[in-house]
Design a protein around this motif. Structure first.
Motif, PDB file in Angstrom:
ATOM      1  N   VAL A  11       0.861  -1.180   0.000  1.00  0.00           N
ATOM      2  CA  VAL A  11       0.000   0.000   0.000  1.00  0.00           C
ATOM      3  C   VAL A  11       0.902   1.236   0.000  1.00  0.00           C
ATOM      4  O   VAL A  11       1.982   1.213   0.604  1.00  0.00           O
ATOM      5  CB  VAL A  11      -0.911  -0.008   1.247  1.00  0.00           C
ATOM      6  CG1 VAL A  11      -1.707   1.274   1.364  1.00  0.00           C
ATOM      7  CG2 VAL A  11      -1.856  -1.209   1.194  1.00  0.00           C
ATOM      8  N   PRO A  12       0.530   2.323  -0.673  1.00  0.00           N
ATOM      9  CA  PRO A  12       1.372   3.532  -0.686  1.00  0.00           C
ATOM     10  C   PRO A  12       1.714   4.015   0.717  1.00  0.00           C
ATOM     11  O   PRO A  12       0.938   3.853   1.659  1.00  0.00           O
ATOM     12  CB  PRO A  12       0.500   4.552  -1.417  1.00  0.00           C
ATOM     13  CG  PRO A  12      -0.376   3.727  -2.293  1.00  0.00           C
ATOM     14  CD  PRO A  12      -0.675   2.491  -1.504  1.00  0.00           C
ATOM     15  N   ASP A  16      -0.413  10.842  -1.441  1.00  0.00           N
ATOM     16  CA  ASP A  16      -0.288  11.330  -2.816  1.00  0.00           C
ATOM     17  C   ASP A  16       0.679  10.513  -3.661  1.00  0.00           C
ATOM     18  O   ASP A  16       1.180  11.000  -4.673  1.00  0.00           O
ATOM     19  CB  ASP A  16       0.178  12.788  -2.799  1.00  0.00           C
ATOM     20  CG  ASP A  16      -0.769  13.683  -2.019  1.00  0.00           C
ATOM     21  OD1 ASP A  16      -1.992  13.556  -2.227  1.00  0.00           O
ATOM     22  OD2 ASP A  16      -0.294  14.489  -1.204  1.00  0.00           O
ATOM     23  N   ALA A  18       0.146   7.145  -4.804  1.00  0.00           N
ATOM     24  CA  ALA A  18      -0.426   5.916  -5.357  1.00  0.00           C
ATOM     25  C   ALA A  18       0.138   5.581  -6.734  1.00  0.00           C
ATOM     26  O   ALA A  18       0.523   4.434  -6.998  1.00  0.00           O
ATOM     27  CB  ALA A  18      -1.947   6.037  -5.418  1.00  0.00           C
ATOM     28  N   SER A  21       3.383   3.879  -6.747  1.00  0.00           N
ATOM     29  CA  SER A  21       3.505   2.783  -5.788  1.00  0.00           C
ATOM     30  C   SER A  21       3.043   1.425  -6.306  1.00  0.00           C
ATOM     31  O   SER A  21       3.342   0.409  -5.697  1.00  0.00           O
ATOM     32  CB  SER A  21       2.701   3.111  -4.519  1.00  0.00           C
ATOM     33  OG  SER A  21       3.168   4.300  -3.926  1.00  0.00           O
ATOM     34  N   PHE A  22       2.287   1.384  -7.394  1.00  0.00           N
ATOM     35  CA  PHE A  22       1.800   0.093  -7.857  1.00  0.00           C
ATOM     36  C   PHE A  22       2.247  -0.185  -9.287  1.00  0.00           C
ATOM     37  O   PHE A  22       2.573   0.714 -10.050  1.00  0.00           O
ATOM     38  CB  PHE A  22       0.275  -0.012  -7.743  1.00  0.00           C
ATOM     39  CG  PHE A  22      -0.496   1.048  -8.490  1.00  0.00           C
ATOM     40  CD1 PHE A  22      -0.717   0.932  -9.852  1.00  0.00           C
ATOM     41  CD2 PHE A  22      -1.024   2.134  -7.813  1.00  0.00           C
ATOM     42  CE1 PHE A  22      -1.436   1.894 -10.534  1.00  0.00           C
ATOM     43  CE2 PHE A  22      -1.753   3.105  -8.499  1.00  0.00           C
ATOM     44  CZ  PHE A  22      -1.963   2.982  -9.860  1.00  0.00           C
ATOM     45  N   THR A  43      -8.351   2.460   4.461  1.00  0.00           N
ATOM     46  CA  THR A  43      -7.129   2.623   3.669  1.00  0.00           C
ATOM     47  C   THR A  43      -7.110   1.641   2.507  1.00  0.00           C
ATOM     48  O   THR A  43      -6.749   1.992   1.369  1.00  0.00           O
ATOM     49  CB  THR A  43      -5.892   2.402   4.554  1.00  0.00           C
ATOM     50  OG1 THR A  43      -5.893   3.342   5.618  1.00  0.00           O
ATOM     51  CG2 THR A  43      -4.604   2.564   3.750  1.00  0.00           C
ATOM     52  N   LYS A  46      -9.555   2.607  -0.308  1.00  0.00           N
ATOM     53  CA  LYS A  46      -9.056   3.792  -1.016  1.00  0.00           C
ATOM     54  C   LYS A  46      -7.957   3.415  -1.992  1.00  0.00           C
ATOM     55  O   LYS A  46      -7.955   3.848  -3.152  1.00  0.00           O
ATOM     56  CB  LYS A  46      -8.540   4.823  -0.022  1.00  0.00           C
ATOM     57  CG  LYS A  46      -7.969   6.077  -0.660  1.00  0.00           C
ATOM     58  CD  LYS A  46      -7.459   7.055   0.398  1.00  0.00           C
ATOM     59  CE  LYS A  46      -6.852   8.292  -0.252  1.00  0.00           C
ATOM     60  NZ  LYS A  46      -6.343   9.256   0.760  1.00  0.00           N
ATOM     61  N   PHE A  47      -7.012   2.582  -1.536  1.00  0.00           N
ATOM     62  CA  PHE A  47      -5.923   2.199  -2.423  1.00  0.00           C
ATOM     63  C   PHE A  47      -6.418   1.353  -3.583  1.00  0.00           C
ATOM     64  O   PHE A  47      -5.969   1.526  -4.721  1.00  0.00           O
ATOM     65  CB  PHE A  47      -4.842   1.454  -1.650  1.00  0.00           C
ATOM     66  CG  PHE A  47      -3.783   0.877  -2.550  1.00  0.00           C
ATOM     67  CD1 PHE A  47      -2.938   1.712  -3.260  1.00  0.00           C
ATOM     68  CD2 PHE A  47      -3.660  -0.493  -2.724  1.00  0.00           C
ATOM     69  CE1 PHE A  47      -1.975   1.196  -4.122  1.00  0.00           C
ATOM     70  CE2 PHE A  47      -2.703  -1.012  -3.580  1.00  0.00           C
ATOM     71  CZ  PHE A  47      -1.862  -0.161  -4.275  1.00  0.00           C
ATOM     72  N   GLN A  50      -7.667   3.601  -6.139  1.00  0.00           N
ATOM     73  CA  GLN A  50      -6.579   4.319  -6.817  1.00  0.00           C
ATOM     74  C   GLN A  50      -5.795   3.397  -7.749  1.00  0.00           C
ATOM     75  O   GLN A  50      -5.276   3.841  -8.777  1.00  0.00           O
ATOM     76  CB  GLN A  50      -5.631   4.921  -5.774  1.00  0.00           C
ATOM     77  CG  GLN A  50      -6.235   6.050  -4.960  1.00  0.00           C
ATOM     78  CD  GLN A  50      -5.301   6.508  -3.854  1.00  0.00           C
ATOM     79  OE1 GLN A  50      -4.489   5.744  -3.347  1.00  0.00           O
ATOM     80  NE2 GLN A  50      -5.440   7.764  -3.448  1.00  0.00           N
ATOM     81  N   ALA A  51      -5.711   2.131  -7.385  1.00  0.00           N
ATOM     82  CA  ALA A  51      -4.929   1.178  -8.176  1.00  0.00           C
ATOM     83  C   ALA A  51      -5.688   0.665  -9.399  1.00  0.00           C
ATOM     84  O   ALA A  51      -5.145  -0.124 -10.176  1.00  0.00           O
ATOM     85  CB  ALA A  51      -4.501   0.002  -7.298  1.00  0.00           C
ATOM     86  N   ALA A  94      -0.043   0.657   5.487  1.00  0.00           N
ATOM     87  CA  ALA A  94       0.887   1.345   4.585  1.00  0.00           C
ATOM     88  C   ALA A  94       2.100   0.453   4.382  1.00  0.00           C
ATOM     89  O   ALA A  94       2.492  -0.292   5.274  1.00  0.00           O
ATOM     90  CB  ALA A  94       1.312   2.691   5.154  1.00  0.00           C
TER      91      ALA A  94
END
Length: 235
Positions: A11-12, A16, A18, A21-22, A43, A46-47, A50-51, A94
């Motif tokens: 996870v990031p 800010d 993301a 991070s993947f 969390t 949310k990730f 974003q991913a 995280a």
């Protein structure tokens, strides 16, 4: 029926980061599974969004492995999907699951049950800090949190400093963010002026700060790491 795979999904480290991070492979994995074991559901959701998660979040099965339930976990229920052949993702709040993280207990249980464990590439604050420190990256040790009691903490700092000098071994450790400045002051007070200190703060965030120099130079300036996630390294 073969067991499913437990995917360890990083996870990031910051809100800010993301996009940095993947990987594309991580995106394919999260869109192939619909069950997760997470430390923080908010969390995690949310990730996943974003991913690039395409599965409606209402269709996800999310098991809570947060601190409030960790001491009374029903592993039978937690591993039902894996034992039935379904792939499951493990996510921390995280960073990388299992590294300075309670997810290690989930991974250990998976191995005990003969379940395949697949770690995915992602951000580790420990390795990022080590990479950026300029210190020995072949010999190092991560100590986690230092003792809270002042005398014990001082002895631990001196012990790590001796190991760094004697073994040429980088020493890494962390502190609760609201005590970062007190820890820095203690290191400057008891450490050898020639000892090198690196503080890697807010890694991957827009305000990332990485400072690496001898203690005698640290003493010439004022730094504020209060309430900022940081990793400390001495060498």
């Amino acid at each position: 029926m073969p067991y499913g795979t437990l995917y360890l999904i990083p996870v990031p480290l910051s809100a800010d980061a993301a996009a940095a991070s993947f990987t594309p492979y991580l995106g394919r994995v999260i869109n192939a599974i619909d069950e997760y074991i997470v430390e923080n559901e908010k969390t995690a959701r949310k990730f996943l969004k974003q991913a690039g998660l395409e599965t409606p979040q209402s269709e996800l099965l999310i098991h809570d492995y947060g601190k409030h339930v960790r001491g009374n976990v029903d592993f039978t229920a937690l591993f039902a999907g894996l034992l039935a052949g379904r792939d499951v993702g493990l996510m921390s709040e995280a960073g990388c699951p299992g590294v300075a993280d309670p997810g290690a207990d989930i991974v250990a249980e998976a191995h005990r049950n003969g379940i395949r464990v697949a770690p995915l590439v992602g951000p580790s604050s420990i390795l990022l800090a080590l990479m950026a420190s300029g210190f020995n990256g072949q010999g190092f040790v991560f100590h986690g949190y230092l003792p809270i009691e002042k005398g014990e903490r001082t002895r631990k700092i001196k012990s790590m400093e001796h190991a760094a000098h004697r073994e040429k071994q980088t020493q890494l450790f962390i502190e609760t963010p609201f005590r970062n400045n007190q820890l820095l002051a203690e290191i400057l007070r008891v450490g050898n002026p020639q000892t090198r200190l690196c503080v890697a703060c807010n890694l991957t965030a827009p305000d990332e700060q990485i400072i690496s120099m001898p203690l005698q130079q640290w003493k010439k300036r004022q730094y504020d790491f209060h309430k900022k996630p940081a990793i400390f390294l001495i060498y």
